[in-house]
Design a protein around this motif. Structure first.
Motif, PDB file in Angstrom:
ATOM      1  N   THR A   6      42.700  30.897  40.917  1.00 12.16           N
ATOM      2  CA  THR A   6      42.755  31.954  39.906  1.00 12.16           C
ATOM      3  C   THR A   6      43.631  31.513  38.737  1.00 12.16           C
ATOM      4  O   THR A   6      44.340  30.513  38.807  1.00 12.16           O
ATOM      5  CB  THR A   6      43.313  33.260  40.485  1.00 12.16           C
ATOM      6  N   ASP A   8      46.535  33.116  35.984  1.00 13.55           N
ATOM      7  CA  ASP A   8      47.427  34.233  35.668  1.00 13.55           C
ATOM      8  C   ASP A   8      47.056  34.891  34.347  1.00 13.55           C
ATOM      9  O   ASP A   8      47.483  36.015  34.070  1.00 13.55           O
ATOM     10  CB  ASP A   8      48.886  33.757  35.596  1.00 13.55           C
ATOM     11  N   ARG A   9      46.259  34.215  33.524  1.00 12.65           N
ATOM     12  CA  ARG A   9      45.921  34.754  32.209  1.00 12.65           C
ATOM     13  C   ARG A   9      44.760  35.753  32.253  1.00 12.65           C
ATOM     14  O   ARG A   9      44.515  36.454  31.277  1.00 12.65           O
ATOM     15  CB  ARG A   9      45.585  33.608  31.243  1.00 12.65           C
ATOM     16  N   ILE A  10      44.026  35.796  33.363  1.00  9.66           N
ATOM     17  CA  ILE A  10      42.920  36.744  33.491  1.00  9.66           C
ATOM     18  C   ILE A  10      43.384  37.950  34.288  1.00  9.66           C
ATOM     19  O   ILE A  10      43.773  37.827  35.461  1.00  9.66           O
ATOM     20  CB  ILE A  10      41.696  36.098  34.171  1.00  9.66           C
ATOM     21  N   ALA A  11      43.350  39.120  33.654  1.00 12.13           N
ATOM     22  CA  ALA A  11      43.824  40.342  34.302  1.00 12.13           C
ATOM     23  C   ALA A  11      42.820  40.888  35.315  1.00 12.13           C
ATOM     24  O   ALA A  11      43.197  41.513  36.304  1.00 12.13           O
ATOM     25  CB  ALA A  11      44.134  41.404  33.248  1.00 12.13           C
ATOM     26  N   ALA A  12      41.536  40.686  35.080  1.00 13.25           N
ATOM     27  CA  ALA A  12      40.500  41.196  35.978  1.00 13.25           C
ATOM     28  C   ALA A  12      40.497  40.412  37.287  1.00 13.25           C
ATOM     29  O   ALA A  12      40.950  39.264  37.353  1.00 13.25           O
ATOM     30  CB  ALA A  12      39.131  41.091  35.310  1.00 13.25           C
ATOM     31  N   ARG A  13      39.987  41.020  38.349  1.00 17.05           N
ATOM     32  CA  ARG A  13      39.851  40.316  39.617  1.00 17.05           C
ATOM     33  C   ARG A  13      38.828  39.202  39.454  1.00 17.05           C
ATOM     34  O   ARG A  13      37.732  39.419  38.917  1.00 17.05           O
ATOM     35  CB  ARG A  13      39.425  41.275  40.735  1.00 17.05           C
ATOM     36  N   SER A 111      37.598  37.247  29.861  1.00 15.10           N
ATOM     37  CA  SER A 111      38.099  38.609  30.029  1.00 15.10           C
ATOM     38  C   SER A 111      38.774  39.091  28.754  1.00 15.10           C
ATOM     39  O   SER A 111      39.586  38.377  28.159  1.00 15.10           O
ATOM     40  CB  SER A 111      39.116  38.663  31.181  1.00 15.10           C
ATOM     41  N   ASP A 112      38.407  40.298  28.330  1.00 12.81           N
ATOM     42  CA  ASP A 112      39.129  41.022  27.289  1.00 12.81           C
ATOM     43  C   ASP A 112      39.705  42.253  27.971  1.00 12.81           C
ATOM     44  O   ASP A 112      39.007  43.249  28.181  1.00 12.81           O
ATOM     45  CB  ASP A 112      38.202  41.425  26.139  1.00 12.81           C
ATOM     46  N   ALA A 113      40.973  42.189  28.356  1.00 10.95           N
ATOM     47  CA  ALA A 113      41.593  43.266  29.114  1.00 10.95           C
ATOM     48  C   ALA A 113      41.705  44.547  28.297  1.00 10.95           C
ATOM     49  O   ALA A 113      41.623  45.652  28.843  1.00 10.95           O
ATOM     50  CB  ALA A 113      42.973  42.826  29.600  1.00 10.95           C
ATOM     51  N   LYS A 114      41.886  44.414  27.002  1.00 12.75           N
ATOM     52  CA  LYS A 114      42.027  45.600  26.151  1.00 12.75           C
ATOM     53  C   LYS A 114      40.719  46.385  26.073  1.00 12.75           C
ATOM     54  O   LYS A 114      40.712  47.608  26.137  1.00 12.75           O
ATOM     55  CB  LYS A 114      42.482  45.190  24.745  1.00 12.75           C
ATOM     56  N   ASP A 149      41.194  38.732  21.479  1.00 14.75           N
ATOM     57  CA  ASP A 149      41.738  39.302  22.713  1.00 14.75           C
ATOM     58  C   ASP A 149      41.111  38.697  23.967  1.00 14.75           C
ATOM     59  O   ASP A 149      41.486  39.070  25.088  1.00 14.75           O
ATOM     60  CB  ASP A 149      41.515  40.823  22.736  1.00 14.75           C
TER      61      ASP A 149
END
Length: 249
Positions: A6, A8-13, A111-114, A149
């Motif tokens: 994984t 650490d920069r990707i917030a999604a699972r 991933s765009d967490a926002k 983002d």
């Protein structure tokens, strides 16, 4: 026991799954998730079910495409009855697990967490050169993502030291853009060594993503953890397994 890489920069699972922890045997030993391989179909389904469960969804929520080394990205809102011919998927729908299969090509998770938008792309040299990474970003933007983002992470792929190509391959790139010569190093005789992950990172950064990185894992060099099409050809084996890389909201 599954092994999942994984960022650490990707917030999604998400996860770049190695071959460890699967039910396949023989040349496919491990977590072969490739329905296009000659592995037993029921065993491949067991492996895909295990991968989906690891990310907390049923296998029915696992969405893949029929990969054809294209620059086509599709947006999905529900599980697909039939796989479209494409090489990237994007979604803003919670509960869907987007996945691509690779065995030397680049698996790229976005991933765009926002905005709550994710994507997954299969990017070999042809797809990357033709624009599959940019197409994925375009498709994410249609769902409300902003490039600044978006985080994009390249998973296990073949490294430059293992990617020997001929002069016609080098010319295909440099005839289109002389600057791409920096992604090649001199090999033996007229052979060149192509840096696929560096080229992928270059395309992502030029496209304006907020952050892009490679996990640093070489599929060819680590047979215990990864499947590799090129290693299969060198060994004269009949087929090869496919690694799965996936992301979900």
């Amino acid at each position: 026991m599954l092994e999942i890489l994984t960022s650490d920069r990707i917030a999604a699972r998400h996860g770049f799954f190695t071959r460890k922890g699967g039910a396949s045997s023989g040349i496919f030993a491990g977590l072969n998730c490739g329905t296009g391989s000659s592995d037993q179909a029921d065993v491949v389904m067991i492996n895909r079910t295990r991968a989906a469960a690891a990310l907390g969804v049923p296998v029915t929520a696992l969405v893949t495409v029929h990969q054809v080394h294209s620059a086509t990205a599709v947006a999905v809102t529900v599980p697909l009855d039939e796989r479209p011919m494409a090489d990237a998927l994007v979604t803003a729908t919670p509960g869907l697990m987007l996945a691509v299969l690779t065995a030397d090509c680049q698996p790229v998770l976005f991933s765009d967490a926002k905005a709550g938008v994710i994507g997954a792309a299969h990017a070999g040299w042809r797809g990357a050169m033709d624009g599959v990474l940019e197409a994925t970003l375009d498709a994410m933007e249609t769902l409300g993502a902003r490039r600044a983002d978006i985080v994009a992470v390249i998973g296990p792929t073949i490294s430059q030291a293992a990617y020997e190509v001929g002069p016609e391959f080098f010319e295909r790139f440099t005839d289109n853009d002389r600057a791409t010569s920096r992604f090649f190093a001199q090999g033996r005789g007229d052979r060149m060594l192509f840096d696929l992950p560096a080229y992928g990172l270059h395309r992502l950064r030029e496209a304006g993503v907020g952050h892009a990185e490679w996990t640093g894992h070489c599929t060819f060099a680590d047979a215990e953890r990864f499947y590799s099409y090129r290693r299969m050809t060198h060994k004269g084996e009949a087929d090869y397994g496919r690694l799965i890389s996936a992301i979900r909201l």
